[in-house]
Design a protein around this motif. Structure first.
Motif, PDB file in Angstrom:
ATOM      1  N   GLU B  62       0.761  -1.298  -0.046  1.00  0.00           N
ATOM      2  CA  GLU B  62      -0.027   0.221  -0.160  1.00  0.00           C
ATOM      3  C   GLU B  62       0.790   1.241   0.127  1.00  0.00           C
ATOM      4  O   GLU B  62       1.780   1.209   0.333  1.00  0.00           O
ATOM      5  N   ALA B  63       0.212   2.426  -0.585  1.00  0.00           N
ATOM      6  CA  ALA B  63       1.028   3.610  -0.292  1.00  0.00           C
ATOM      7  C   ALA B  63       1.384   4.006   0.986  1.00  0.00           C
ATOM      8  O   ALA B  63       0.692   4.048   2.086  1.00  0.00           O
ATOM      9  N   SER B  64       2.652   4.650   1.009  1.00  0.00           N
ATOM     10  CA  SER B  64       2.930   5.192   2.263  1.00  0.00           C
ATOM     11  C   SER B  64       2.568   6.265   2.668  1.00  0.00           C
ATOM     12  O   SER B  64       1.742   6.977   1.717  1.00  0.00           O
ATOM     13  N   GLU B  65       2.725   6.886   3.771  1.00  0.00           N
ATOM     14  CA  GLU B  65       2.043   8.297   4.517  1.00  0.00           C
ATOM     15  C   GLU B  65       2.525   9.539   3.426  1.00  0.00           C
ATOM     16  O   GLU B  65       1.572  10.160   3.303  1.00  0.00           O
ATOM     17  N   ILE B  66       3.923   9.212   3.028  1.00  0.00           N
ATOM     18  CA  ILE B  66       4.161  10.512   2.152  1.00  0.00           C
ATOM     19  C   ILE B  66       3.476  10.419   0.841  1.00  0.00           C
ATOM     20  O   ILE B  66       3.037  11.533   0.230  1.00  0.00           O
ATOM     21  N   GLU B  67       3.358   9.056   0.136  1.00  0.00           N
ATOM     22  CA  GLU B  67       2.522   9.313  -1.101  1.00  0.00           C
ATOM     23  C   GLU B  67       0.967   9.648  -0.906  1.00  0.00           C
ATOM     24  O   GLU B  67       0.577  10.149  -1.542  1.00  0.00           O
ATOM     25  N   ARG B  68       0.699   8.991   0.212  1.00  0.00           N
ATOM     26  CA  ARG B  68      -0.947   9.339   0.681  1.00  0.00           C
ATOM     27  C   ARG B  68      -1.099  10.701   0.523  1.00  0.00           C
ATOM     28  O   ARG B  68      -2.201  11.636   0.293  1.00  0.00           O
ATOM     29  N   ASP B  69      -0.277  11.480   1.312  1.00  0.00           N
ATOM     30  CA  ASP B  69      -0.240  12.956   1.614  1.00  0.00           C
ATOM     31  C   ASP B  69      -0.136  13.715   0.263  1.00  0.00           C
ATOM     32  O   ASP B  69      -0.864  14.764   0.013  1.00  0.00           O
ATOM     33  N   MET B  70       0.675  13.056  -0.700  1.00  0.00           N
ATOM     34  CA  MET B  70       0.841  13.627  -1.990  1.00  0.00           C
ATOM     35  C   MET B  70      -0.272  13.656  -2.711  1.00  0.00           C
ATOM     36  O   MET B  70      -0.702  14.358  -3.479  1.00  0.00           O
ATOM     37  N   LEU B  71      -1.221  12.569  -2.513  1.00  0.00           N
ATOM     38  CA  LEU B  71      -2.235  12.311  -3.602  1.00  0.00           C
ATOM     39  C   LEU B  71      -3.745  12.593  -2.699  1.00  0.00           C
ATOM     40  O   LEU B  71      -4.697  12.660  -3.461  1.00  0.00           O
TER      41      LEU B  71
END
Ligand code: HEM
Lengths: 385, 102
Positions: B62-71
């Motif tokens: 799954e997406a990491s926190e940084i990826e989730r924040d970006m998206l």
């Protein structure tokens, strides 16, 4: 403190309040300092608009020295989307092989030249010529044209002690008008001609719109790249081990460039005009006031970046906002990144060490904050490998 | 060696194979439409957004926190969204299907 270090003046305010205040020509600005708040604000173009009176979203405001709307920068969706789509492909040309080859040729020639010199003032004799010559590639015009831009000096919009200078700006505007006349009389393969021949929403771009794109292309890519280049040279002067490392581990080049760009944040902040009473970071902001997205502060947000105040050359996860965020993210970033990658690779290949001899800091006065953004002058001696 | 299928927004399906680097780099090397990878893979530009087929999430993770924040603010993003510069190409992801978001 190292001379190449750029301290973070926003740390305390970012932690305590998340915002800062700046008065600018009686049009105050609430500065947004945390990364998450900044992203939300940048994304919300309806409440935080770019398409205000031309010049107003720039800090210091250019309302009194400019009437031309910069495009696509001072438009909001959906207009923004259409204009941006019209120029996007052109601004991706730096990825083409021929472009990179020409850029490499320019940078190698300049580095070879400064290696022969006893001392070099980096801002005027390295960063400015490099930025100017590279811009001829982006505009697709002969390299010799760069000599004119170099002769303007580093402060097209600024002169000593005066943040904004209408006379200086008019040199650029008059020049662009002449070039548009030339392109109308004699269309070619250059950016002016391509814009004059292009259509947005089925309508040909007007002369004033072309002017707006060109002013932005000149202005947006000048101080930013000059700061990035000069700060990079200062950093490598004080960190010769980083040059060695890049030579031995070329695979970290991309990460190194992103990290330098994060740390330097060559553009400190950019404004938006608030369209309705609202809140940022739990602080009220009024309709028709200004906020700014402080890229330089967000890039040091310890909630997101480990060792935020250090240059970690191979930083793997680096969601920095030096090139902006969301709709208006930097159109020149492809060019800027390519230039910085070639520059750093060339320095690693050709330069053994750099002596930092003399320097004058360039400190921006943001009222509540004073931020070092780079150098007014930086004198060094380059040593060849 | 991993085979990876990209489905672009116009419905075109392309399968390519690789054994190292990131999925973003693999896509860029094969000129997959809609994967730009402007920042070169440090998670700062969000120009490599894909939707992982639900049954493949166990392979990609799954997406990491940084990826989730970006998206987080992206209207196209959903629970299957990843920035594919953060997915490493290896045998473990052989056969995954990725829908390109832009
Ligand atoms: C390291 C160098 C650079 C930095 C740090 C930088 C930074 C930025 C930032 C932060 C923005 C977002 C502004 C906003 O959200 O209102 C932006 C937008 C823009 N930049 Fe850059 N820039 C750089 C180089 C360039 C270059 C070389 C050019 C072109 C020659 C350029 C052209 C533009 C344009 C046209 C926009 C507006 C995009 C839009 O509104 O859609 N920039 N830049």
């Amino acid at each position: 403190m190292k001379k190449s270090a750029l301290p973070d003046p926003f740390a305390a305010a970012r932690l305590e309040k998340g915002i800062g205040h700046m008065n600018d020509q009686d049009d105050p600005v609430t500065m947004i300092l945390r990364l998450k708040d900044l992203r939300k604000t940048a994304h919300n173009y309806k409440t935080f608009q770019s398409g205000a009176t031309p010049g107003r979203i720039v800090v210091p405001s250019e309302v009194n020295i400019r009437d031309t709307r910069q495009i696509p920068f001072e438009l909001d969706p959906p207009e923004h989307t259409a204009y941006r789509a019209a120029v996007e492909a052109w601004f991706r040309r730096p990825l083409e092989e021929d472009y990179t080859r020409a850029l490499t040729g320019q940078i190698e020639a300049l580095v070879n030249e400064v290696l022969q010199r006893d001392t070099v003032e980096v801002v005027s004799a390295f960063a400015l010529p490099l930025q100017s010559r590279a811009l001829t590639l982006l505009l697709n015009i002969p390299e010799a044209e760069a000599e004119i831009w170099i002769s303007w000096g580093t402060h097209v919009f600024r002169s000593e002690g005066v943040a904004l200078d209408g006379d200086k700006a008019s040199i650029l505007y008059d020049y662009i008008d002449e070039q548009i006349d030339r392109a109308i009389a004699n269309p070619g393969e250059d950016l002016y001609s391509v814009l004059l021949a292009s259509a947005v929403n089925g309508k040909p771009m007007t002369r004033e719109e072309v002017r707006g794109v060109m002013i932005l292309t000149f202005a947006g890519g000048r101080d930013t790249l000059i700061n990035a280049i000069t700060n990079s040279v200062a950093y490598f002067a004080e960190h010769p081990e980083s040059l060695t490392r890049l030579r031995n581990e070329p695979e970290i080049l991309n990460r190194a460039v992103e990290e330098l760009v994060r740390y330097f944040a060559p553009l400190t902040h950019m404004g938006r005009v608030v369209t309705q009473d609202t809140e940022v970071c739990a602080h009220a902001v009024r309709a028709d006031s200004r906020v700014s997205l402080c890229w330089a502060s967000a890039n040091r947000d310890a909630a997101v970046f480990d060792k935020a105040d250090e240059i970690v050359l191979d930083r793997k996860l680096n969601p920095h906002v030096s090139f902006g965020f969301s709709h208006h993210n930097c159109l020149g970033a492809t060019h800027a990144r390519q230039l910085l990658r070639v520059l750093v690779a060339t320095l690693a290949e050709k330069v053994a060490s750099i002596d930092l001899l003399d320097h004058q800091d360039n400190i921006e006065d943001l009222d509540q904050f004073k931020r070092k953004v780079g150098f007014d002058s930086l004198t060094v001696r380059f040593h060849a490998r | 060696m991993a085979n990876i299928t990209f489905i672009t927004t116009d419905g075109t399906s392309t399968t390519v194979s690789g054994n190292s680097g990131s999925v973003m780099e693999l896509a860029r090397d094969h000129s997959i439409e809609g994967i730009l990878g402007n920042c070169g893979g440090v998670c700062s530009c969000a120009t490599c957004h894909v939707h992982v087929a639900p049954e493949d999430v166990r392979k990609t993770g799954e997406a990491s926190e940084i990826e989730r924040d970006m998206l987080e603010l992206d209207d196209n993003a959903d629970e299957y969204s990843r920035l594919c510069c953060q997915i490493v190409v290896s045998d473990a992801i052989d056969g995954v299907v990725l829908r390109v978001a832009e």
